[in-house]
Write a protein that holds these residues in place. Sequence first.
Motif, PDB file in Angstrom:
ATOM      1  N   ALA A   1       0.833  -1.204   0.000  1.00 46.30           N
ATOM      2  CA  ALA A   1       0.000   0.000   0.000  1.00 46.30           C
ATOM      3  C   ALA A   1       0.866   1.252   0.000  1.00 46.30           C
ATOM      4  CB  ALA A   1      -0.910  -0.002   1.230  1.00 46.30           C
ATOM      5  N   PRO A   2       0.342   2.373  -0.501  1.00 50.61           N
ATOM      6  CA  PRO A   2       1.099   3.631  -0.484  1.00 50.61           C
ATOM      7  C   PRO A   2       1.418   4.079   0.939  1.00 50.61           C
ATOM      8  CG  PRO A   2      -0.774   3.781  -1.986  1.00 50.61           C
ATOM      9  CD  PRO A   2      -0.951   2.520  -1.206  1.00 50.61           C
ATOM     10  N   LEU A   3       2.589   4.687   1.086  1.00 49.72           N
ATOM     11  CA  LEU A   3       2.983   5.288   2.362  1.00 49.72           C
ATOM     12  C   LEU A   3       3.012   6.811   2.272  1.00 49.72           C
ATOM     13  CD1 LEU A   3       5.822   2.811   3.429  1.00 49.72           C
ATOM     14  CD2 LEU A   3       3.573   3.095   4.497  1.00 49.72           C
ATOM     15  N   ASP A   4       2.693   7.340   1.105  1.00 53.16           N
ATOM     16  CA  ASP A   4       2.550   8.789   0.951  1.00 53.16           C
ATOM     17  C   ASP A   4       1.496   9.049  -0.121  1.00 53.16           C
ATOM     18  OD1 ASP A   4       2.763  11.493   1.048  1.00 53.16           O
ATOM     19  OD2 ASP A   4       4.858  11.590   0.412  1.00 53.16           O
ATOM     20  N   PRO A   5       0.255   9.343   0.301  1.00 50.77           N
ATOM     21  CA  PRO A   5      -0.166   9.519   1.694  1.00 50.77           C
ATOM     22  C   PRO A   5      -0.336   8.182   2.412  1.00 50.77           C
ATOM     23  CG  PRO A   5      -2.059   9.726   0.270  1.00 50.77           C
ATOM     24  CD  PRO A   5      -0.862   9.574  -0.652  1.00 50.77           C
ATOM     25  N   VAL A   6      -0.213   8.237   3.740  1.00 49.11           N
ATOM     26  CA  VAL A   6      -0.488   7.061   4.554  1.00 49.11           C
ATOM     27  C   VAL A   6      -1.747   7.340   5.366  1.00 49.11           C
ATOM     28  CG1 VAL A   6       1.081   7.842   6.404  1.00 49.11           C
ATOM     29  CG2 VAL A   6       0.409   5.442   6.274  1.00 49.11           C
TER      30      VAL A   6
ATOM     31  N   ASP B   1       4.775  -2.566   8.521  1.00 52.84           N
ATOM     32  CA  ASP B   1       3.842  -3.532   7.931  1.00 52.84           C
ATOM     33  C   ASP B   1       4.074  -3.689   6.430  1.00 52.84           C
ATOM     34  OD1 ASP B   1       2.661  -4.049  10.347  1.00 52.84           O
ATOM     35  OD2 ASP B   1       0.903  -2.788  10.006  1.00 52.84           O
ATOM     36  N   GLN B   2       4.319  -2.572   5.738  1.00 57.16           N
ATOM     37  CA  GLN B   2       4.528  -2.648   4.292  1.00 57.16           C
ATOM     38  C   GLN B   2       5.865  -3.294   3.962  1.00 57.16           C
ATOM     39  OE1 GLN B   2       1.829  -2.138   2.478  1.00 57.16           O
ATOM     40  NE2 GLN B   2       0.977  -1.647   4.511  1.00 57.16           N
ATOM     41  N   VAL B   3       6.879  -3.050   4.787  1.00 54.41           N
ATOM     42  CA  VAL B   3       8.165  -3.715   4.584  1.00 54.41           C
ATOM     43  C   VAL B   3       8.019  -5.218   4.806  1.00 54.41           C
ATOM     44  CG1 VAL B   3      10.517  -3.954   5.474  1.00 54.41           C
ATOM     45  CG2 VAL B   3       9.538  -1.673   5.128  1.00 54.41           C
ATOM     46  N   LYS B   4       7.251  -5.615   5.794  1.00 51.74           N
ATOM     47  CA  LYS B   4       7.008  -7.046   6.031  1.00 51.74           C
ATOM     48  C   LYS B   4       6.335  -7.688   4.821  1.00 51.74           C
ATOM     49  CE  LYS B   4       6.573  -7.089  11.103  1.00 51.74           C
ATOM     50  NZ  LYS B   4       5.649  -7.334  12.243  1.00 51.74           N
TER      51      LYS B   4
ATOM     52  N   ALA C   1       6.806 -11.023  -0.135  1.00 56.46           N
ATOM     53  CA  ALA C   1       6.611 -11.166  -1.577  1.00 56.46           C
ATOM     54  C   ALA C   1       7.904 -11.462  -2.333  1.00 56.46           C
ATOM     55  CB  ALA C   1       5.971  -9.890  -2.144  1.00 56.46           C
ATOM     56  N   VAL C   2       9.025 -10.939  -1.846  1.00 57.10           N
ATOM     57  CA  VAL C   2      10.290 -11.059  -2.582  1.00 57.10           C
ATOM     58  C   VAL C   2      11.265 -11.944  -1.808  1.00 57.10           C
ATOM     59  CG1 VAL C   2      12.223  -9.808  -3.610  1.00 57.10           C
ATOM     60  CG2 VAL C   2       9.952  -8.750  -3.553  1.00 57.10           C
ATOM     61  N   PRO C   3      11.769 -13.017  -2.405  1.00 61.33           N
ATOM     62  CA  PRO C   3      12.703 -13.905  -1.717  1.00 61.33           C
ATOM     63  C   PRO C   3      13.969 -13.158  -1.276  1.00 61.33           C
ATOM     64  CG  PRO C   3      11.864 -14.952  -3.698  1.00 61.33           C
ATOM     65  CD  PRO C   3      11.407 -13.518  -3.750  1.00 61.33           C
TER      66      PRO C   3
END
Length: 236
Positions: A60-65, A220-223, A228-230
């Motif tokens: 999800a976008p973080l700007d705006p959050v 949360d978005q980094v998790k 998603a990416v190995p």
Amino acid sequence: MKVQLCLLVLCSAACAFAGKLPSFITPCSRSDPQLNTCIEKVISAAGAKFTEGIPELNIAPLDPVQLGTVFVDNPSLKLTFSDTVVTGLRGFRVNSYKINMEKGKATLDFTANVTLKAHYVMDGQILILPIRGNGQSKIKITNLNIVIKYDFDEKDGHWTVPSYKDHYKMDRAQFKFTNLFGGNKELAQTTERFANENWEIIMNEIAGPIFKQIISKCVDQVKLFFDAVPALELLP
């Protein structure tokens, strides 16, 4: 035939998990002697794009959050922000990044100028000054410095973040509240002036719940990105 079938299954599995790293991210090598510097440059270069969100990876976008509703419940002050939106993370600056692959620990230190807008309902006092209102609010925060120290593990080929700690500070905050004291302009101007002159006291009262949610959204978005990416695509 069985060997060919096994190879086909393995190839299909590899294809399913490979090639998920977005094109705007250039991975560093685990063996790079300047790994911290390399990752720092990657985050700086890719950060603005990451904050736009990555729909194909469910980021999800973080700007705006969108923070939704934020409650501040102190003995002397009750404050509720609703429809809360924070902008400005896109322009963040990386101060440093450190990673210890052996210990599974990393630290990200970054700074951004952010603005919070929300509908507010407030009642209480700050020091000896009564304050109440119900309207629109705007808080501009200059040089918000956030440090996130997190632990990471590798599970099923992906990084996980089981825990993290955070710290924040800022250079300044400026407030704008509409409809303070039911629209009494004289009281509103006096209170707002006091708030802006004593911004550190105000932020000590209200900052915790706000920044907790901002940092939680980022983590949360980094998790999700790690899910998603190995790990071997992120650091081959």
